[in-house]
Design a protein around this motif. Structure first.
Motif, PDB file in Angstrom:
ATOM      1  N   ASP A 222       0.801  -1.219   0.000  1.00  0.00           N
ATOM      2  CA  ASP A 222       0.000   0.000   0.000  1.00  0.00           C
ATOM      3  C   ASP A 222       0.837   1.274   0.000  1.00  0.00           C
ATOM      4  OD1 ASP A 222      -2.160  -1.584   0.013  1.00  0.00           O
ATOM      5  OD2 ASP A 222      -2.816  -1.135   2.049  1.00  0.00           O
ATOM      6  N   TYR A 223       1.912   1.280   0.814  1.00  0.00           N
ATOM      7  CA  TYR A 223       2.637   2.547   0.897  1.00  0.00           C
ATOM      8  C   TYR A 223       3.372   2.862  -0.390  1.00  0.00           C
ATOM      9  CZ  TYR A 223       6.605  -0.392   2.315  1.00  0.00           C
ATOM     10  OH  TYR A 223       7.589  -1.340   2.372  1.00  0.00           O
ATOM     11  N   THR A 225       2.075   2.055  -3.447  1.00  0.00           N
ATOM     12  CA  THR A 225       0.995   2.577  -4.290  1.00  0.00           C
ATOM     13  C   THR A 225       0.697   4.031  -3.935  1.00  0.00           C
ATOM     14  OG1 THR A 225       0.052   0.375  -4.365  1.00  0.00           O
ATOM     15  CG2 THR A 225      -1.366   2.163  -5.043  1.00  0.00           C
ATOM     16  N   LEU A 226       0.694   4.302  -2.636  1.00  0.00           N
ATOM     17  CA  LEU A 226       0.425   5.660  -2.182  1.00  0.00           C
ATOM     18  C   LEU A 226       1.514   6.609  -2.689  1.00  0.00           C
ATOM     19  CD1 LEU A 226      -1.707   7.100  -0.478  1.00  0.00           C
ATOM     20  CD2 LEU A 226      -0.170   6.904   1.468  1.00  0.00           C
ATOM     21  N   ALA A 229       0.885   7.516  -6.137  1.00  0.00           N
ATOM     22  CA  ALA A 229      -0.192   8.496  -6.237  1.00  0.00           C
ATOM     23  C   ALA A 229       0.283   9.880  -5.808  1.00  0.00           C
ATOM     24  CB  ALA A 229      -1.382   8.066  -5.394  1.00  0.00           C
ATOM     25  N   LYS A 230       1.429   9.941  -5.097  1.00  0.00           N
ATOM     26  CA  LYS A 230       1.959  11.248  -4.715  1.00  0.00           C
ATOM     27  C   LYS A 230       2.637  11.921  -5.896  1.00  0.00           C
ATOM     28  CE  LYS A 230       2.882  10.350   0.175  1.00  0.00           C
ATOM     29  NZ  LYS A 230       3.937   9.949   1.123  1.00  0.00           N
ATOM     30  N   GLY A 231       2.791  11.195  -6.992  1.00  0.00           N
ATOM     31  CA  GLY A 231       3.376  11.801  -8.179  1.00  0.00           C
ATOM     32  C   GLY A 231       4.804  11.372  -8.469  1.00  0.00           C
ATOM     33  N   TYR A 232       5.302  10.391  -7.728  1.00  0.00           N
ATOM     34  CA  TYR A 232       6.654   9.917  -7.997  1.00  0.00           C
ATOM     35  C   TYR A 232       6.689   9.034  -9.235  1.00  0.00           C
ATOM     36  CZ  TYR A 232       8.271  11.338  -3.405  1.00  0.00           C
ATOM     37  OH  TYR A 232       8.624  12.057  -2.313  1.00  0.00           O
ATOM     38  N   GLU A 234       8.242   5.784 -11.346  1.00  0.00           N
ATOM     39  CA  GLU A 234       8.456   4.407 -10.906  1.00  0.00           C
ATOM     40  C   GLU A 234       9.855   4.220 -10.313  1.00  0.00           C
ATOM     41  OE1 GLU A 234       5.856   2.691 -10.838  1.00  0.00           O
ATOM     42  OE2 GLU A 234       6.487   0.626 -10.541  1.00  0.00           O
ATOM     43  N   GLU A 241      11.096   4.340  -1.716  1.00  0.00           N
ATOM     44  CA  GLU A 241      10.168   3.644  -0.830  1.00  0.00           C
ATOM     45  C   GLU A 241      10.454   2.142  -0.706  1.00  0.00           C
ATOM     46  OE1 GLU A 241       7.728   5.192   0.865  1.00  0.00           O
ATOM     47  OE2 GLU A 241       8.006   7.158  -0.049  1.00  0.00           O
ATOM     48  N   ALA A 242      10.791   1.524  -1.823  1.00  0.00           N
ATOM     49  CA  ALA A 242      10.799   0.066  -1.835  1.00  0.00           C
ATOM     50  C   ALA A 242      12.153  -0.543  -1.470  1.00  0.00           C
ATOM     51  CB  ALA A 242      10.350  -0.438  -3.206  1.00  0.00           C
TER      52      ALA A 242
END
Lengths: 325, 291
Positions: A222-223, A225-226, A229-232, A234, A241-242
């Protein structure tokens, strides 16, 4: 405490096993035709006429005081011999680890960003190939390709004899960098490139496969995907994040695999006549140099334990959930 | 009144020619308005939010239709431009606060992310803003919470953090994807009130995804009722909750827990209603060809 028990176990097993193995160090030392009396005298001089438990206790008593005995074939103090060779092996193993991490991470990232496309299949294919060829075979391939067919790299030794510097430590690579003696650094790297790459390739494949799998799982969370959605983009999502979360399961495995890599230095160093512990170990085995074998194996055991400790510390440093535990 | 968000004939399916997850969905949300999206699990409510934000799972894609945001068709924008527009003006409040925060990063950074990296604020200003927002969502020690890792704070607090993060960049539209489902009932009401207050204060439009008709009745001016990815009823809340609702909406209302009248609540949806809806969906599928 566990460490001491582990080391004791290793010492005991090695001590007994190498005495059960066929081959007699004394027979190796003497010229053919030496008579039984000479052999018995020499045997007594090295304490090999006593029973195995007795020998073990004598040796252990020495080890506790920091005396690892005297090499039979080289007639030098085992502790000094081994510590003299350790830096060369450590530098080679760590360089190989760095190469493996660099290649493995790059492949994992490419495979993740281009998942379910031809690039991922190419990464998988390459990993399968590098993983199924062992380090010493890579060594032989490199010697043939880049040492003989296209002689781009030296295939023997640690440094060109003409350059051999008179440094304070045995960590020539590190020290040459600190002294900014870049000609020496370059020459060392030139010599280390092929053996390090041979050691690194199988490990890089393991890292690439495990990290890619772990990244793919994290990229669905989820985080992540979020974050998308913040505009980052891939790539930004992957690195910001990953990656850190995906590295955690990989780290444990890299620790285990790194101990295999240290084991791999034994044959690879011999192939490239690289003056490290591994090379020394093979000579010691060939000469049935019992004290030297024991000293080297004990040092390897210490290295393995240290690796695991470092992995545990790194894991805790990277994973906030494990802190202040 | 021109709509901030207008979805026209949106079809989303798994692969080309695969099953449709959204069937000709159309809806519109005016600036500052709250629109409810209700339906059972799997009806495609969350899928609409994901389609708007452009974060549909791999293999699932928009097949046809338009998503007009502030007059621009998001589905026609190049990827980079779309990402930027969504990053600047649309935010999501996710369903599960336990999995929606990165366990390896401090909370502060996860709130200021968008401000610093998409809007280009400097770090100090972004941090000040984050502290202000945490204060707005009634978190008492913003400084301490910003330094904390997600596992160090409670679930309710994490959802407040996510709400603060959603409002951080003053988006025009917030998609709240069942923001209270994972929370316990006492916290649910606080969080709902909080979202309502912040929305009113910041003039944000809200697309509120939920399966809870009770929540919709409180929050939303208008709503869409979904069944199997198809909008089966749509209109002002006053009509849908009025004396003569659509049979499915009536069934959903009847299925909502009522603590005051337990014997009248938690009624299963009547089979006749389901059969009528299934026939409607099947009819829609017959007319549709995957472009």
């Amino acid at each position: 405490m566990t460490t001491v028990v582990t080391l004791f176990g290793v010492a005991l097993v090695v001590f007994v096993v190498i005495r059960l193995a066929p081959g007699d160090p004394i027979a190796m030392m003497l010229p053919p035709g030496a008579d039984a009396e000479d052999m018995a005298r020499l045997r007594a001089a090295y304490g090999l006429d006593r029973s195995v438990p007795e020998q073990f206790l004598i040796w252990l008593g020495g080890v506790v005081r920091g005396d690892f005995g005297t090499s039979i074939s080289l007639r030098q103090d085992v502790g000094a011999l081994v510590l003299d060779r350790l830096p060369a092996t450590l530098e080679l193993a760590l360089l190989a680890l760095a190469i493996a991490v660099a290649i493995g991470t790059t492949l994992a990232v490419i495979g993740t960003l281009r998942r379910q496309r031809p690039a991922e299949s190419a990464v998988d294919l390459w990993n399968g190939m590098t993983l199924s060829i062992p380090d010493f075979l890579w060594g032989l391939i490199f010697i043939l390709l880049f040492g003989v067919v296209v002689p781009l790299f030296p295939v023997s030794g640690r440094i060109s004899p003409a350059l051999d510097p008179d440094y304070a430590t045995g960590f020539l690579l590190v020290e040459s960098l600190l002294r900014l003696d870049l000609r020496v650094t370059g020459d060392l790297l030139h010599h280390m490139a092929l053996p390090a790459l041979a050691l690194a390739l199988p490990l890089s494949a393991v890292i690439a496969q495990v990290l890619k799998q772990s990244l793919k799982e994290v990229m669905h969370l989820d985080y992540v995907t979020l974050a998308r959605a913040k505009g980052y983009s891939e790539i930004a999502v992957l690195f910001r994040e990953a990656l850190r979360n995906a590295v955690l399961p990989t780290l444990t495995l890299v620790g285990v695999q790194f101990t295999f890599l240290i084991g791999g230095t034994v044959i690879v160093e011999k192939l490239f006549s690289y003056g490290g512990l591994g090379n020394l170990a093979i000579d010691a085995v060939i000469n049935r140099d019992l004290p030297l074998i024991q000293g080297i194996v004990l040092l390897f055991a210490v290295l393995f334990i240290a690796t695991n400790l470092i992995v545990d510390l790194a894991y805790a440093a990277l994973n906030p959930r494990l802190r202040h535990g | 009144m021109s709509a901030l968000l207008r979805i026209e004939g949106l079809n989303v399916s798994v692969g080309r020619g695969g099953p449709r997850l959204l069937r000709d969905v159309s809806l519109s949300v005016a600036a500052g308005e709250t629109h409810g999206l209700v339906g059972e699990s799997g009806a495609g409510k969350s899928m609409i939010g994901k389609a708007i934000a452009g974060v549909l799972p791999r293999g699932i894609a928009v097949r046809s239709g338009r998503i007009l945001f502030d007059g621009q068709d998001l589905t026609a924008l190049p990827r980079r431009a779309r990402r930027r527009l969504v990053g600047e003006r649309i935010a999501i409040i996710p369903q599960d606060p336990l999995t929606a925060l990165n366990p390896c990063r401090r909370i502060g950074g996860q709130i200021t992310d968008r401000l610093v990296h998409i809007l280009g604020w400097d770090a100090g200003r972004a941090r000040a803003r984050a502290a202000e927002l945490l204060d707005e969502v009634a978190i008492r020690e913003p400084g301490r919470v910003m330094q904390a890792y997600p596992h160090e704070v409670s679930g309710g607090m994490r959802q407040r953090v996510l709400i603060a993060a959603a409002f951080a960049a003053e988006p025009a539209l917030i998609i709240a994807d069942e923001p209270t489902t994972a929370l316990d009932v006492t916290v649910q009401r606080q969080v709902l009130r909080l979202i309502g207050e912040l929305q009113a204060r910041h003039g944000t439009a809200l697309l509120f995804v939920t399966h809870d008709m009770g929540v919709v009745a409180k929050l939303c001016r208008s709503l869409s009722v979904l069944y199997a990815g198809k909008v089966v009823d749509q209109g002002p809340a006053a009509r849908i909750f009025g004396p003569d609702p659509h049979p499915y909406a009536r069934a959903l209302i009847a299925a909502t827990p009522r603590y005051d009248r337990p014997e009248e609540s938690l009624m299963p949806v009547p089979e006749a209603v389901i059969a009528a809806l299934d026939a409607e969906v099947a009819a829609a599928d017959r007319d549709w060809t995957d472009g």
